[in-house]
Design an enzyme around this catalytic site. Sequence first.
Site, mmCIF file in Angstrom:
data_model
loop_
_atom_site.group_PDB
_atom_site.id
_atom_site.type_symbol
_atom_site.label_atom_id
_atom_site.label_comp_id
_atom_site.label_asym_id
_atom_site.label_seq_id
_atom_site.Cartn_x
_atom_site.Cartn_y
_atom_site.Cartn_z
ATOM 1 N N GLY A 1 16.156 -6.929 5.737
ATOM 2 C CA GLY A 1 16.126 -5.585 6.180
ATOM 3 C C GLY A 1 16.648 -5.609 7.659
ATOM 4 C CB CYS B 1 -20.237 8.723 2.497
ATOM 5 S SG CYS B 1 -21.474 8.299 1.290
#
Lengths: 627, 583
Positions: free
Chosen positions: A39, A186
Site C-alpha cells: 500500500g 443500550c
Amino acid sequence: MEPATTKPVATKRERYYRQSLGAVYGRIKQSRVLMVGAGGIGCELLKNLVLTGFAEVHIVDLDTIDLSNLNRQFLFRHEHIKKSKALVAKESAGKFNPHVKLEAHHANIKDPQFNIDWFASFQLVFNALDNIDARRHVNKMCLAANVPLIESGTTGFNGQVQVIIKGKSECYDCNTKETPKTFPVCTIRSTPSQPIHCIVWAKSYLFTEVFGTSEDEVPEFDHTEDSENAAEIENLRKEAHALKEIRQSMGSDDFPRKIFEKVFTDDIHRLRNMEDMWKMRQKPTALDFETVSKSNGGEVGDSVAKRDQDTWNLAENFTVFCDSLRRLSRRLQQAQGGEANGVSHVLSFDKDDDDTLDFVASSANIRSIIFGIEPRSKFDIKQMAGNIIPAIATTNAMTASLCVLQAFKIMRGDLNKAKMVFLERSGARVVNSESLRPPKPDCPVCGIMSSRLVVDPLRATLNDLVQGILKSDLGYGDEFSINNEVGTLYDPDLEDNLSKKFSELGVGADSFLTIIDDDEENPRVNLSLSISEKSLPEDSKPVVLSQSLDIPRKRTVDTSQAVEHTNGTTEPPAAPGKRKRAGSSSLDEPGIEGQKVAKRGKVQDTDQEDDLILVDGPSQGAIVIDD
Amino acid sequence: MTARPLTPPPLQGPTAKEKKYDRQLRLWAASGQQALEDAHVLLLNGGSPGVVGVETLKNLILPGIGSYTIVDGNVVAEKDLGINFFLTDHSLGKSRADETCKYLTELNPDVQGYPVQKSLRDFLGSAIPSDAPDRLSSLTNPNALDKYSLVLFVASKQNYPLLRLVSSYCAAKALPLFYLHSLGLFSHFSTQLPDPFPIVDTHPDPTSTQDLRLLDPWPELQAFAKSKTENLNTLSNHDHGHVPYLLLLLRFLTDWRESHDGNPPSEYREKKEFKSLVESKARTDNPEGGEENFDEAAAAVLKSLNKPSLPSGLRQVLEDPSSKQLQQDSANFWLIANAIQKFHQKHGSLPLPGALPDMKAQSQDYIQLQNIYKAKSRRDIEEVTNSLRSTEADLKRQTPVEAKEIESFCKGAAFVKLIKGQPLPVYAPNAKAPPTSLQNILDDEDSLLPIFLAFQAYDHWLHENSNTTPQTDPSAPFSSSSSSSSEEAKPPLEALKQSATQTIDLNAAGDGPQINADDIMPRIEPILAEFVRAAGAELHNISALTGGMVAQEVIKVLTKQYIPIDNTCVFDGIASKSAVFRL
C-alpha cells in the site's frame, strides 16, 4: 536496448549506490527480503529497495486497488483499480529495474503456505501493513523464524519505524496497542447522547439488519452491561426481529416508509413510554413520515448527497435516506436475482461506497435530530464511521526511506545501532530516533520460549506430548495447560483429549500450541510449540522436540532493569526531552563503509552503542495504522 | 419499479476527484487542495544526478499540484538508471528533462508537466555578469519566472551565481524558493519564504485551542451559570453530577471572588487552593463515590483559568507596520489583522472561537451551552466584520473581503503565525551566517549544524573549481553525459577542508564571540570524508526521504496551512535524524 545483464553495464548502473553504500553493498546485492503490504508505505519501500540494489523482493498483499489509493500509492494507476496490489506493484516496479527479482503473492499473509520455514528463508522482513491483526501475525512469525522485522506505520503527518529483533529489542506486542472504542448496547440502541452513538447505530445496527447479516456480533458493541438492563435488551431483540420482517418487503415502493416508520416512529414511541429512562434525559421526538416528506416540499434538489461538507437539514437527510435505501435495495436484489440457488446475499458497509455511506449518514442524522443531538456532515460521518486515517505521499516516502536506512544497519550486522524512528509534523525536528529498548520480560509474545515440535501425524496423541515430553523430558508438574487459537486442549481438569490424535484436535502442520505453566511457586515462561508433521520411525517417540530446551522461569517484577526502559507504550518520552550523551557526536557512528572509517582514524569509536537521542513526543498516542 | 419515486434521486457524489484525494482532504481540506491545483512548481534540476528534485516532484504530483516544469540540460546516462525511478532503459541518451517528465506525468493525469531541455544558464538568460550576479536586469526576460508559484533549485556546479540570481529574483517577486542538496548519506534543504509570509490556518493541536473565557464571562454565560448552580446544594444527585464543569467553575469563581476582593485565583498556589475547593464540593456519598463533572472541573483549573493574553505570534502580526498602515491594495490578511487589532484594543480579548470541549452534561444543557458560545462567537465576528467594512469603505476598496476569510481568521486568531522570510543561507564570498550558529555547534555536541557547514564548504569548493575542470555541461558537477570520464573526479578531502575553514572563518568574522575554526573542524571533517567517498553520488533512499520532507514543506507553503520549516533542515542518514535551524 540490449539486455543489460552483461557485467560492465550492470556496474555502471550500480555506480551511484555502490559508491554510497560501500561494503554493505555486496550483502544487499545477494539479499532476499520480504515485504508484507503493498500500500502506501509498500509502494515507496519497493521503489527504494529496487533502487538500492536489493536482489530479490517478495511482495504479499491480499488487497485490491481502490480509487482513494491513487493519491499516494504511486505504482498504481486508474486502470489498475480493482486489481491485485501485489501483482500490479511487481509489474510497475519491475519495469523500472529489470535486474531485480520480484515475486508477488496476491494472498493473505496468514495463509498456511507462508509458514515459519518460508519466513526463515528471508534475511529481513518489512511490515507495511494497515491492520494490527496482520502486524501481530508477522511479528509472531518473524520471532519464531528468528528473522529481523522492520515494522512501520503512518497516520497523517506522523510516521514510525521500529526494528524488531528476537531477544534484542522490543517486539510489536511488547507494548499494548489501543483497541477500538466500544459502546454499551443500550447507549447505542436506546439512549444515544453523541453523534458517534447515532453513527454506530446506523452503521452497525440499522444497516446490518436491513442489508447485512445480524446485529449480534458487532465489535463496537460492549455487552458487559447487558445483564443490568435485561428487560430492555429483550425489547431490543424484539425490535430487531421486527425489522427483519420488514426486510422481506424490500423492493416494494413503500419499503422506505416501512423502515422509516419502524425505526423513527414506532421504536421511538416505545422508547418514550419507558418513563424511567427519561427521568434524567431529554425525551426523543418521534417523526411522522407524512409530515417529514411534506416538509420537503420539492425544495430539496437531487444534488443533496453531493454536498458532503454541509450539514443537511431534516428534509435533506430524508431525501438521501429514501433514495439511498432504494439504491441499496436494488443492488441487493440484483445480486440475489443472479443466483439461482437462493444463496442469501448481504451488503456490507464500506466508507468508500457512496450508497452505503449515504444511507448511514442520513439515518444517523435523522436519529440525531430525534434525540436532540447535533447532526454531522457526510464528510465527517465518513471519517467517524469508516475509521479513516489521513494518508499522504510525503509521510509514506519518508517512512519507507527510514525503513531502508534501518535495513542497511541490519544487513551490516549492526543490530545494536538500529533505531526506533519517529516522524512528526510539529516541533523543531522532523525525524527523531531513539535506541531500541530491550524486550519486555513479561511480553506475552516474545517473553516466551519457542520451539519446533515434530509430530508423527499417524501416531501422535496429546498424551504423548503431555507425558512423553512435558512431564518426563521437561519436568513440568501437574499444573499446566495446553492451548491453541481455539481454546484450551488440556489442563488438569480437562483430560478428555489426551487419547486423541493431533489431527483429531485440529492441530496440524504450522499451527501453534502454547503451554502455560501454572506452577504456583516458580512457573516457567510460556512455551510456544510450532508443529511440523513428519512420519517418525516406529521405535522413536511419536512426538519429538527439534532441540533440547532449557525453559527459563517467569520473572517476578524486575525493577533493576525495567526502570529506564519501561515507560509504557511505543511513544517516546514526553516532549521536549533531550538526553545528552557525553563524549562524541553522531559521527562516531561510522558511515556505512567500515574500511574508510578505519582509514580516517577511529579515535572516537569508544562510545558507539548508545547513539545520541533527541526526542520529542508525538502529539498523540501510538501510531498504528497505514494502508 | 414503475411508480414515481417519492423524492428525486440525488446525484451520485462526491466526484471521482474528491474520492481520489479523500485521504489528504482530511488534512488540508478543499481550500488547501484548490491552492495545490492552482500551483505551478518550477524545478531547476541542473545538478547531477538530480534524483532529489524528481522525488520531490513525485510527492507533489501525487496529491495533485496543477502543473510543473522541469529545467534540466542533462542527457540520461547509464548510471542514472540505477537510482532514478522515473527513467527506463529506453531513456538512455535522451533528454533527462523529457524522460523524467514523461514518467512523472503518468502518476497523475490531472497534472500538467512541461520539460525544458536547457541548462539553467540558458534558461535564465545567458548574460549573467559575474561581478553582479544578483542584478535582475541581467535576465534576458525579467519576468521569466513569473508564472511559477514556487521554485525548487537543486544544488549544481554553477550554483553560486545562478542561485544568487534566482534568490534575488524570488525575493523581489515574493516567490517561495527551496534549495536542495543530497549527497551520500546526508541531505540539506533551505527555504526562502516571502517576507511577510502569514499563515492563518496553522492547525494547532485541538486540545490547545480551547478558549473558554471563564475569568471573563459575558452576561449570557454568567446568567446561565447562575440559573444552573444557584441551588447546587439542593439538586438531586443526578442533576448535581451533571452540571457542566464550566458552570461549576464559574459558580465557584464567583464564590472565590467574594472572599478575595473580587480577584480570581491567579498564582499557582491560589489555583491549587481553588482546585481543592472545587474537589471538596463533589458529592461522595453517591453510589459512584464521586462525580465526573467535578473531576473535570478540578482538572481544568490550572489550564483554563488564565487571563487572556495576546500570543506572541499574533502580537507580531498585529504590530507589523503592514497591519497598522493599510493601503488600498493591502492584502486581505492585513485588513483583517487591523480589524482584530481594533477589536482587541476595545475589549482586551480576541474574538471568541466558540468551540466547546466534550464534557459530562445532560444533552439539553450542553446544547444550550454550545449555543451561548456560538452566539457570542458570531457576535464577535460580526463586530470585526463591521469594523473591517468601514475600513474598506475608507480605503475605497472594490472587492470586499469574503466573510469566510474573516471568520476563519477570527476563529484561529490566537494561532496565526507570521514568518519573516529571509534570504537563503547559502555560501557567498562576502556573506556570513551569524556566529551564534557556530557557537551552537560548540555548545551542543549533538548539533547537526556541521552537516550544513559541510554542504557550504562543498558548494564553495564546487564554485572555486567550476572553471578549472572543464565539463561538457557546465551546470553538472560530475557530468552524467560525459562518456570519457569513466571514473569521475572525487573532490580532494584537503581542498574541501580548506573550503570549510574558509567558510567558518567568514562566518566567524562577525561581532560576536571569537570562534576558532580549529575547534569546529573536527566536527565537520568526518562529514567531508563521507562526501569524498560519495563522490557526487546520491543515494536513492536519502533522496527519496529528502524529497518527502521537501514536498511536505512545499505543500505547507502552497496551501498556506500548517507552519513550514523556517528556514534550514539537515538530515543525517547515519543517525536517522534531522534538525531544523533558522540561519
